[in-house]
Write an enzyme that holds these catalytic residues in place. Structure first.
Site, PDB file in Angstrom:
ATOM      1  CG  HIS A  53      -1.870   1.130   1.305  1.00  0.00           C
ATOM      2  ND1 HIS A  53      -2.403   1.537   2.379  1.00  0.00           N
ATOM      3  CD2 HIS A  53      -2.411   1.884   0.425  1.00  0.00           C
ATOM      4  CE1 HIS A  53      -3.170   2.435   2.011  1.00  0.00           C
ATOM      5  NE2 HIS A  53      -3.271   2.850   0.870  1.00  0.00           N
ATOM      6  CD  GLU A  56      -2.517   2.701  -3.773  1.00  0.00           C
ATOM      7  OE1 GLU A  56      -3.077   3.852  -3.791  1.00  0.00           O
ATOM      8  OE2 GLU A  56      -2.884   1.584  -3.290  1.00  0.00           O
ATOM      9  CG  HIS A  57      -0.285   6.102  -0.574  1.00  0.00           C
ATOM     10  ND1 HIS A  57      -0.724   7.161  -0.057  1.00  0.00           N
ATOM     11  CD2 HIS A  57      -1.198   5.121  -0.738  1.00  0.00           C
ATOM     12  CE1 HIS A  57      -2.113   6.793   0.449  1.00  0.00           C
ATOM     13  NE2 HIS A  57      -2.195   5.733  -0.086  1.00  0.00           N
TER      14      HIS A  57
END
Length: 789
Positions: A53, A56-57
């Site tokens: 996650h 992804e950012h």
């Protein structure tokens, strides 16, 4: 059963391992890309939960070639598109939609950010704080915690039971071991063999293939690396369990059926029709709603959740379980042929109506023989007893098939040619009854396509009831399946119904709507908890109308209700059918005024209660007037400041994970909207940051080599606008009293704006010439604000 045919759909595997799915749809006005990486939160080393996650950012924070201001997110926003990403258990998706002329540049930016991320320590430290804010909100969100509790029946060592969101503790970016893991994860999974690219647009398949080929050349080559298989979903021989959470009863089933088979089962399990499971539960007052869904599917493992909303006084989990298993037994031994035919029609209709992004993401298929075998095996494994109840399969969706035609055109039903004199007189009388001056049709949207829009607006003597739409949910779902999006909005005393999509089923949908509205109203269900900023967005229209955002629950009186309708993009034959159906609508046709109360330079504060203690605030700043010049200036100003606002408040100041700005129209009124939800800054602090940002706008304009007039103006070209977006713009233009060539005039007004014009607009924004309306989950912060009455 009709054979599935997708002549405009092509699957390829390119030289570097990239798998490609191409969909050519000439009706589309835009293009979309969905890039799926076969790696998600469950593929991360156990030492670093949240790493997928986090990556992804980080990928959105710019590269050497395309810094943040020129990266994918800023580029897509500048050209009026949409962009986002999502990290799931075993996949990560990046997706965007753009006009045809800019699509290739968007793909170029996507490939570069996936392959050459900057990953600086400074970026990581900042973005970790954003993830931590999301984690705090997630830990306080009731729905998220209910989902965690629901999965507690699974095996403790399955990754579904683990923590994967990421926070300060799980993402020690200062440690060398973490940096090595981050780089290794990116190198291992972010390469061609691990990716699937789906493109959808009006271009030919050859053009789409050329775009995909250029995209693939920017990626690192590599093989498809198998993802580790997870441990068993449940221990021992157990395959299902029940979970009770307040007014919800969950039946959870673990199995290995194909995903398409489980989606097929959920489709019919959720059907609300008479003779189905939900209808029987309602009759027995055991449950008020049912929602079956696939929570997880990977490597032969699936988790099916059947969620029953039970009556407050109900303590009958055993009865519900018995009826569920009885229905499943009935379904297992039914003939699925008509249901498979219905699914084929449904999938074909979705291919006909989906927008570019939805089409690129759509992987629905007709039920294969392999899926049939898998579903029957899954149902057999439940060891169901023979059904004891008389069940019925759901009827066909009436809107998925063309309306039945009269045998003899020109005659009233039941008449013959011998009645022609009577027919003419009767039709003349009928025509007189159906001339509804409150129902108008605009030529501002061309009627040469398959899609159109219809807006219906009711006004009551007292506040509208939130339960108006409650009984319409089955109709809404049938209409959606048939290609018509049916939506509802309550604004104080007003209630609006919007239909957008294929115009062929619209008259039949309108007939069904009229029938439903003339039936007794159901009590509205209790509102579902939502994050604070969404609650404020829902309340904003009522606040702008000067009414209480809390809608009442008592039934409304149709006897004194008045209504008005407005159609767009509808051919003459459809208009006639809509007029015939509209005479059955409750209430009296009338001409309504939509003028919102002006603020006249006032700064008004509305306090709205939310379920969250985090500070949340919306600032809505209407344009000083409804003139096209003011609207153009407000739109260009919103276009220019969107990126810098996000960069300053979200990236640099890190106020929170919900930070956005843009232009919003409410009942014809155009305004700039700013939204912030922060776990760490008070309402007063948010307002201070907003005012400081406004003070910096003159310098922003002075330092801008290009204000963006041309790309913004191009977004309002009628030929490039999807029907839903064009219809919404033209509806608000109609309400505001603009002429039918509104879009062309707005384009001209935007293109003619100068830096001096924009500086003048900034001054009027700072002076609140059109007023400021603040909607927040707390009281006014000082005497600068006037409390809404």
């Amino acid at each position: 059963m009709p054979a599935p045919a997708h002549p405009h759909h092509l699957h390829l595997t390119l030289a570097n391992g990239l798998r490609v799915s191409l969909r050519h749809a000439p009706r589309l006005k835009r293009c979309a890309a969905v890039l799926r990486v076969a790696a998600g939160s469950h593929d991360v080393p156990l030492t670093w939960p949240g790493l997928a996650h986090f990556l992804e950012h980080l990928l959105f924070l710019g590269t050497e070639r395309f810094p943040t201001g020129e990266g994918l997110m800023a580029y897509v926003q500048r050209h009026g598109g949409q962009v986002n990403a999502s990290t799931r258990e075993r996949t990560t998706e990046f997706f965007f939609e753009l006009p045809v002329s800019t699509f290739g540049d968007g793909l170029e930016r996507l490939a570069d950010m996936l392959t050459h991320p900057r990953l600086t320590l400074e970026d990581q430290l900042r973005e970790r704080e954003v993830l931590h804010a999301e984690f705090v909100a997630w830990s306080q969100d009731a729905k998220a915690q209910q989902h965690v509790a629901l999965l507690e029946g699974l095996a403790a060592d399955h990754p579904l039971r683990g923590f994967h969101a990421g926070n300060r503790d799980s993402l020690p970016v200062e440690r060398e071991a973490f940096q090595q893991a981050l780089q290794a994860f990116h190198a291992h999974f972010y390469q061609g063999g691990q990716m699937t690219l789906s493109l959808a647009g009006p271009q030919s398949l050859a053009e789409l293939e050329a775009l995909a080929q250029r995209f693939s050349e920017e990626l690192t080559s590599g093989p498809l690396r198998p993802q580790d298989a997870p441990p068993a979903l449940m221990t021992g021989t157990a395959r299902r369990y029940q979970h009770v959470d307040k007014d919800h009863l969950h039946h959870v089933i673990t199995c290995d059926a194909p995903r398409e088979a489980l989606d097929f089962l959920c489709l019919w399990l959720n059907a609300p029709a008479t003779g189905g499971l939900l209808a029987e539960l309602k009759t027995r007052q055991l449950a008020t709603a049912l929602h079956a869904s696939v929570l997880y599917h990977f490597a032969g493992q699936a988790v099916l959740d059947i969620d029953f909303t039970v009556e407050a006084h109900s303590d009958s989990a055993t009865q519900i379980g018995t009826l569920l298993h009885d229905w499943l037994s009935f379904f297992a031994h039914s003939d699925w042929t008509p249901l498979r035919e219905e699914l084929a029609l449904l999938n074909a209709r979705q291919q006909q109506i989906l927008g570019a992004l939805a089409l690129a993401r759509n992987d629905s298929e007709d039920l294969s023989e392999h899926a049939v075998t898998g579903l029957k095996a899954m149902l057999d494994s439940l060891h169901l007893q023979p059904s004891q109840h008389t069940w019925q399969l759901p009827p066909n969706n009436p809107f998925l098939r063309p309306p039945a035609k009269e045998e003899r055109a020109g005659l009233i039903r039941g008449q013959t040619s011998a009645h022609r004199g009577l027919r003419t007189f009767a039709q003349d009388r009928s025509r007189g009854r159906r001339e509804l001056p409150a129902l108008t049709f605009s030529q501002a949207l061309a009627d040469d396509g398959d899609e159109g829009a219809l807006y219906l607006h009711w006004r009551f003597e007292s506040d509208a009831c939130a339960g108006l739409e409650n009984s319409l949910q089955p109709l809404r779902e049938d209409a959606r399946q048939a290609g018509v999006e049916l939506s509802f909005e309550v604004i104080g005393k007003d209630w609006r119904v919007k239909m957008i999509g294929l115009h062929e089923p619209m008259p039949a949908v309108l007939e069904a709507l009229a029938h439903s509205l003339n039936q007794p109203q159901e009590a509205p269900p209790p509102p579902l908890p939502v994050i604070a900023i969404r609650a404020l967005l829902k309340a904003l229209p009522a606040c702008c109308a000067g009414t209480n955002p809390e809608t009442r629950e008592e039934p409304v009186s149709w006897a004194t209700a008045r209504w008005q309708g407005f159609g767009l993009g509808l051919p003459v034959t459809c208009e006639a059918a809509i007029k015939a159906a509209a005479v059955r609508l409750p209430g009296q046709p009338a001409t309504l005024e939509f003028k919102l109360p002006g603020l006249s330079g006032q700064r008004v504060w509305h306090e709205v209660k939310t379920d969250s203690d985090e500070a949340a605030l919306l600032l809505f700043c209407p344009a000083p007037s409804q003139s096209l010049d003011d609207e153009a200036a407000w739109r260009l100003l919103g276009h220019l400041l969107q990126g810098p606002f996000y960069q300053r408040l979200r990236v640099e100041l890190q106020l929170g994970y919900a930070v956005f700005s843009g232009v919003r129209q409410i009942s014809g009124q155009t305004g700039l909207m700013f939204g912030v939800q922060s776990p760490s800054v008070s309402l007063e602090g948010i307002v201070d940051h907003l005012r400081t940002f406004f003070e910096q706008l003159p310098a922003l304009i002075d330092n801008s080599e290009d204000l963006g007039n041309l790309p913004l103006a191009q977004q309002f070209a009628a030929q490039g606008l999807p029907v839903a977006q064009a219809a919404e713009l033209l509806w608000h233009a109609h309400v505001a009293g603009h002429p039918s060539d509104y879009l062309a005039r707005l384009q001209q007004a935007i293109q003619s704006l100068t830096p001096k014009d924009l500086q003048h607009a900034v001054q009027r924004l700072q002076d609140a010439s059109g007023g400021w309306r603040c909607v927040a989950n707390g009281p006014p912060i000082n005497d600068f604000w006037q409390t809404a009455s």
